[in-house]
Design an enzyme around this catalytic site. Structure first.
Site, mmCIF file in Angstrom:
data_model
loop_
_atom_site.group_PDB
_atom_site.id
_atom_site.type_symbol
_atom_site.label_atom_id
_atom_site.label_comp_id
_atom_site.label_asym_id
_atom_site.label_seq_id
_atom_site.Cartn_x
_atom_site.Cartn_y
_atom_site.Cartn_z
ATOM 1 N N VAL A 197 3.112 14.226 -3.090
ATOM 2 C CA VAL A 197 2.668 15.259 -2.136
ATOM 3 C C VAL A 197 1.135 15.367 -2.089
ATOM 4 O O VAL A 197 0.589 16.341 -1.601
ATOM 5 C CB VAL A 197 3.321 16.630 -2.462
ATOM 6 C CG1 VAL A 197 4.818 16.594 -2.212
ATOM 7 C CG2 VAL A 197 3.025 17.069 -3.904
ATOM 8 N N ASP A 234 0.817 -1.216 0.000
ATOM 9 C CA ASP A 234 0.000 0.000 0.000
ATOM 10 C C ASP A 234 0.854 1.271 0.000
ATOM 11 O O ASP A 234 0.458 2.296 0.541
ATOM 12 C CB ASP A 234 -0.960 0.031 1.213
ATOM 13 C CG ASP A 234 -1.719 -1.265 1.332
ATOM 14 O OD1 ASP A 234 -2.297 -1.684 0.325
ATOM 15 O OD2 ASP A 234 -1.717 -1.870 2.419
ATOM 16 N N GLY A 242 -4.569 -3.855 -4.399
ATOM 17 C CA GLY A 242 -5.563 -2.867 -4.833
ATOM 18 C C GLY A 242 -4.869 -1.544 -4.960
ATOM 19 O O GLY A 242 -4.090 -1.176 -4.094
ATOM 20 N N HIS A 243 -5.065 -0.857 -6.054
ATOM 21 C CA HIS A 243 -4.524 0.484 -6.103
ATOM 22 C C HIS A 243 -5.504 1.455 -6.721
ATOM 23 O O HIS A 243 -6.331 1.091 -7.543
ATOM 24 C CB HIS A 243 -3.148 0.539 -6.772
ATOM 25 C CG HIS A 243 -3.037 -0.203 -8.053
ATOM 26 N ND1 HIS A 243 -2.480 -1.441 -8.132
ATOM 27 C CD2 HIS A 243 -3.404 0.139 -9.293
ATOM 28 C CE1 HIS A 243 -2.517 -1.838 -9.373
ATOM 29 N NE2 HIS A 243 -3.073 -0.909 -10.106
ATOM 30 N N ASN A 283 -5.588 -9.687 -4.217
ATOM 31 C CA ASN A 283 -5.312 -9.232 -2.841
ATOM 32 C C ASN A 283 -4.778 -7.803 -2.889
ATOM 33 O O ASN A 283 -4.815 -7.077 -1.908
ATOM 34 C CB ASN A 283 -4.319 -10.160 -2.115
ATOM 35 C CG ASN A 283 -3.110 -10.554 -2.956
ATOM 36 O OD1 ASN A 283 -3.072 -10.315 -4.160
ATOM 37 N ND2 ASN A 283 -2.118 -11.161 -2.341
ATOM 38 N N LEU A 312 4.184 12.259 1.426
ATOM 39 C CA LEU A 312 4.939 13.153 2.320
ATOM 40 C C LEU A 312 3.998 14.189 2.949
ATOM 41 O O LEU A 312 4.187 14.613 4.079
ATOM 42 C CB LEU A 312 6.075 13.845 1.530
ATOM 43 C CG LEU A 312 6.989 14.738 2.354
ATOM 44 C CD1 LEU A 312 7.740 13.949 3.421
ATOM 45 C CD2 LEU A 312 8.002 15.463 1.461
ATOM 46 N N GLY A 368 -11.002 -2.811 2.966
ATOM 47 C CA GLY A 368 -11.558 -1.715 3.770
ATOM 48 C C GLY A 368 -11.036 -1.696 5.198
ATOM 49 O O GLY A 368 -11.458 -0.877 6.010
ATOM 50 N N ARG A 369 -10.097 -2.601 5.526
ATOM 51 C CA ARG A 369 -9.595 -2.661 6.902
ATOM 52 C C ARG A 369 -8.756 -1.431 7.232
ATOM 53 O O ARG A 369 -8.045 -0.908 6.378
ATOM 54 C CB ARG A 369 -8.684 -3.887 7.085
ATOM 55 C CG ARG A 369 -9.416 -5.191 7.097
ATOM 56 C CD ARG A 369 -8.457 -6.331 7.318
ATOM 57 N NE ARG A 369 -7.661 -6.629 6.133
ATOM 58 C CZ ARG A 369 -6.750 -7.594 6.078
ATOM 59 N NH1 ARG A 369 -6.495 -8.328 7.133
ATOM 60 N NH2 ARG A 369 -6.082 -7.834 4.972
ATOM 61 N N LYS A 428 2.293 2.207 -5.123
ATOM 62 C CA LYS A 428 3.003 1.731 -6.332
ATOM 63 C C LYS A 428 2.221 2.059 -7.589
ATOM 64 O O LYS A 428 2.799 2.344 -8.630
ATOM 65 C CB LYS A 428 3.226 0.209 -6.275
ATOM 66 C CG LYS A 428 4.144 -0.229 -5.175
ATOM 67 C CD LYS A 428 4.255 -1.730 -5.125
ATOM 68 C CE LYS A 428 2.995 -2.430 -4.674
ATOM 69 N NZ LYS A 428 2.625 -2.224 -3.269
ATOM 70 N N GLY A 429 0.885 2.024 -7.468
ATOM 71 C CA GLY A 429 0.038 2.272 -8.641
ATOM 72 C C GLY A 429 0.288 3.655 -9.210
ATOM 73 O O GLY A 429 0.430 3.828 -10.422
ATOM 74 N N LYS A 430 0.400 4.633 -8.328
ATOM 75 C CA LYS A 430 0.609 6.011 -8.798
ATOM 76 C C LYS A 430 1.990 6.139 -9.447
ATOM 77 O O LYS A 430 2.136 6.769 -10.493
ATOM 78 C CB LYS A 430 0.476 6.972 -7.614
ATOM 79 C CG LYS A 430 0.818 8.390 -7.968
ATOM 80 C CD LYS A 430 0.449 9.352 -6.849
ATOM 81 C CE LYS A 430 1.086 10.708 -7.109
ATOM 82 N NZ LYS A 430 0.649 11.724 -6.180
ATOM 83 N N GLN A 442 1.847 -6.124 -3.565
ATOM 84 C CA GLN A 442 2.281 -6.284 -2.178
ATOM 85 C C GLN A 442 3.680 -5.666 -2.003
ATOM 86 O O GLN A 442 3.968 -4.684 -2.655
ATOM 87 C CB GLN A 442 2.253 -7.757 -1.728
ATOM 88 C CG GLN A 442 0.842 -8.334 -1.613
ATOM 89 C CD GLN A 442 0.281 -8.786 -2.926
ATOM 90 O OE1 GLN A 442 0.950 -9.487 -3.669
ATOM 91 N NE2 GLN A 442 -0.933 -8.403 -3.226
ATOM 92 N N THR A 491 -6.324 -11.509 2.977
ATOM 93 C CA THR A 491 -7.413 -10.769 2.345
ATOM 94 C C THR A 491 -8.590 -11.701 2.008
ATOM 95 O O THR A 491 -9.609 -11.245 1.499
ATOM 96 C CB THR A 491 -6.925 -10.111 1.047
ATOM 97 O OG1 THR A 491 -6.450 -11.139 0.175
ATOM 98 C CG2 THR A 491 -5.797 -9.126 1.312
HETATM 99 P P1 IMP Z 1 -2.973 -12.801 1.336
HETATM 100 O O1 IMP Z 1 -2.033 -12.218 0.349
HETATM 101 O O2 IMP Z 1 -4.401 -12.456 1.075
HETATM 102 O O3 IMP Z 1 -2.764 -14.267 1.528
HETATM 103 O O4 IMP Z 1 -2.646 -12.140 2.761
HETATM 104 C C1 IMP Z 1 -1.404 -12.360 3.437
HETATM 105 C C2 IMP Z 1 -0.921 -11.096 4.128
HETATM 106 O O5 IMP Z 1 -0.530 -10.148 3.133
HETATM 107 C C3 IMP Z 1 -1.972 -10.394 4.993
HETATM 108 O O6 IMP Z 1 -1.337 -9.799 6.114
HETATM 109 C C4 IMP Z 1 -2.520 -9.312 4.073
HETATM 110 O O7 IMP Z 1 -3.050 -8.215 4.800
HETATM 111 C C5 IMP Z 1 -1.247 -8.928 3.338
HETATM 112 N N1 IMP Z 1 -1.514 -8.353 1.997
HETATM 113 C C6 IMP Z 1 -1.873 -9.004 0.871
HETATM 114 N N2 IMP Z 1 -2.012 -8.154 -0.158
HETATM 115 C C7 IMP Z 1 -1.720 -6.940 0.323
HETATM 116 C C8 IMP Z 1 -1.658 -5.636 -0.283
HETATM 117 O O8 IMP Z 1 -1.880 -5.432 -1.489
HETATM 118 N N3 IMP Z 1 -1.321 -4.619 0.549
HETATM 119 C C9 IMP Z 1 -1.033 -4.808 1.858
HETATM 120 N N4 IMP Z 1 -1.064 -5.997 2.460
HETATM 121 C C10 IMP Z 1 -1.401 -7.053 1.693
#
Ligand code: IMP
Length: 451
Positions: A439, A13, A40-41, A38, A356, A326-327, A16-18, A248, A128
């Protein structure tokens, strides 16, 4: 920069997408090489927000080829939703290519992911629940279904049949165990997920229905299915620029992250070779993306985590809520011990620092420069032993903060002196130049440093 890899340098998070979106302007090809939905950007383009889970962010540029590499695990239903969503908004997806060798996340992978997390209870990883781990497990077990299987009914049916049987058994066993545990605890079926793993046949696990559904996905995806490794070779051999986009991040790497609190793929730069089908010598540059602070979702060690006002500021000002689930994200100071590790393990050549602007209004700023172990030893390097990492407390260097809003800064000289000093110190401690600074969420909200 013919072959350029972009990776997350922290726990994901980082934005990277930007960064990919900005660098893609000069690229001909953008390839995702691992992970699945898993990730998302969010990309903000002319005030319009686009959310992606699978499709590389370069898709917003007309004429650029975007590929989903063989190392990605792909949920076809989610991918089709993304394709449809983009089409509805007038984005041309004709240049989207999908590796015929990418593995598919099947409905039973999603059920197993959830059931596995429920079984672990307090010890759960906080996945996820998108089926990522079970899908990669099937790939390693050679029970996986690949994109190309969608195009052959006989093969698809037979592969689903073979893969399904052990899953039905595993889900039944998990269901029985869970019901027993609930009974012992005197509870009912609270999550409702118990139904998904009940011993009665689950309609989502019907061989015939699953085969038919996936054949129809195959028909729709067929125009996009390609030999994506060859696309990479052709681009690189012609001297065109290819970007390999990781999902990730380094500390979630299956081999080099904080195992077992990691994802089930390798998000580090070296994995671009396997996940896209190129050689190590095809990579000319490696860009790492890190936030000006740090966040983590899910369980696992996070030495610089904050539970005070500064952490709350980062959460709220940085809108640190997962794009996928959404966590609320856990927030903390930037960790240079972990970042130096990421620099080395990725062979990083440049850094992009994002968000920043979120640090404006918190002072003094802190960066972790070393850890102290439970026994009192000073650690300059990221510990490889889990117990040492779990017991490590960070030692901070304090730097003056800044209060000015920096969203309109476009040149280094526009930034407050304290913000520039912060960036200089981070680059010095990380041992790699910072080339881009975010920024604000907008595409134009960046400051370019150096060449
Ligand atoms: P999984 O990839 O769904 O198996 O999750 C394994 C771990 O990686 C968990 O702690 C997730 O919260 C974390 N995770 C998976 N994908 C992302 C992502 O894109 N951003 C941040 N954490 C991620």
């Amino acid at each position: 920069m013919p072959g350029l890899v972009i990776v997350g340098a922290q726990w994901g998070d980082e934005g990277k997408g930007k960064v990919t979106d900005l660098l893609a302007e000069k690229a001909d090809l953008v390839v995702r090489f691992q992970g699945g939905n898993n990730a998302g950007h969010t990309i903000v383009r002319d005030g319009e927000e686009f959310k992606f889970h699978l499709i590389p962010s370069g898709i917003l540029y007309p004429g650029k080829t975007c590929a989903i590499g063989n190392g990605v695990v792909l949920d076809p239903r989610i991918l089709l939703e993304e394709i449809d969503g983009l089409r509805r908004r007038g984005v041309d997806v004709g240049n989207l290519k999908i590796s015929a060798n990418a593995h598919l996340i099947m409905p039973y992978h999603v059920l197993l992911d959830t059931a596995g997390e429920l079984k672990l209870g307090k010890l759960s990883l906080g996945t996820t629940r998108r089926g990522i781990g079970p899908c990669y497990a099937d790939k390693a077990l050679r029970l996986g279904i690949r994109v190309q299987d969608l195009l052959d009914e006989k093969i698809l049916r037979s592969k689903i049949r073979t893969a399904l049987e052990p899953k039905q058994q595993a889900l039944r066993e998990l269901s029985v165990q869970r019901r027993k545990l609930r009974k012992e605890a005197g509870e009912g079926d609270r999550e409702g997920a118990g139904q998904a793993i009940d011993s009665s046949p689950d309609p989502r696990l019907d061989l015939h229905a699953m085969t038919e559904e996936h054949l129809s996905y195959g028909h729709r995806l067929e125009p996009h299915i390609a030999d994506t490794a060859r696309l990479c070779w052709d681009a690189l051999d012609a001297g065109r620029t290819a970007i390999f986009e990781g999902a990730q991040a380094t500390l979630l790497d299956l081999d080099h992250g904080t195992y077992p609190f990691v994802t089930s793929s390798n998000p580090i730069a070296g994995a671009a070779t396997v996940g896209a089908g190129i050689g190590p010598s095809d990579i000319d540059e490696v860009w790492g993306v890190a936030k000006a602070y740090a966040t983590r979702v899910g369980a696992g060690p996070f030495p610089t985590e904050l539970s005070d006002g500064a952490g709350r500021h980062m959460l709220e000002r940085g809108r640190e809520y997962g794009t996928t689930t959404g966590r609320e994200r856990r927030c903390g100071w930037m960790d240079l011990v972990a970042l130096r590790y990421a620099v080395r393990i990725n062979g990083m050549t440049s850094l992009a620092i994002t968000k920043l602007d979120v640090l404006s209004g918190i002072g003094p700023l802190k960066v972790a420069v070393r850890y102290r172990s439970r026994e009192g030893a000073l650690l300059d390097r990221f510990p490889y032993h889990q117990s040492i990492l779990h017991g490590a407390t960070p030692e901070y260097e304090e730097l003056p903060g800044f209060d000015a809003e920096i969203g309109d800064c476009r040149k280094p000289a526009d930034l407050p002196a304290e913000a520039r000093a912060f960036l200089d110190r981070v680059a010095e401690l990380a041992g790699v130049p910072i080339r881009l600074v975010g920024v604000g969420p907008g595409r134009e909200q960046v400051v370019r440093l150096g060449g």
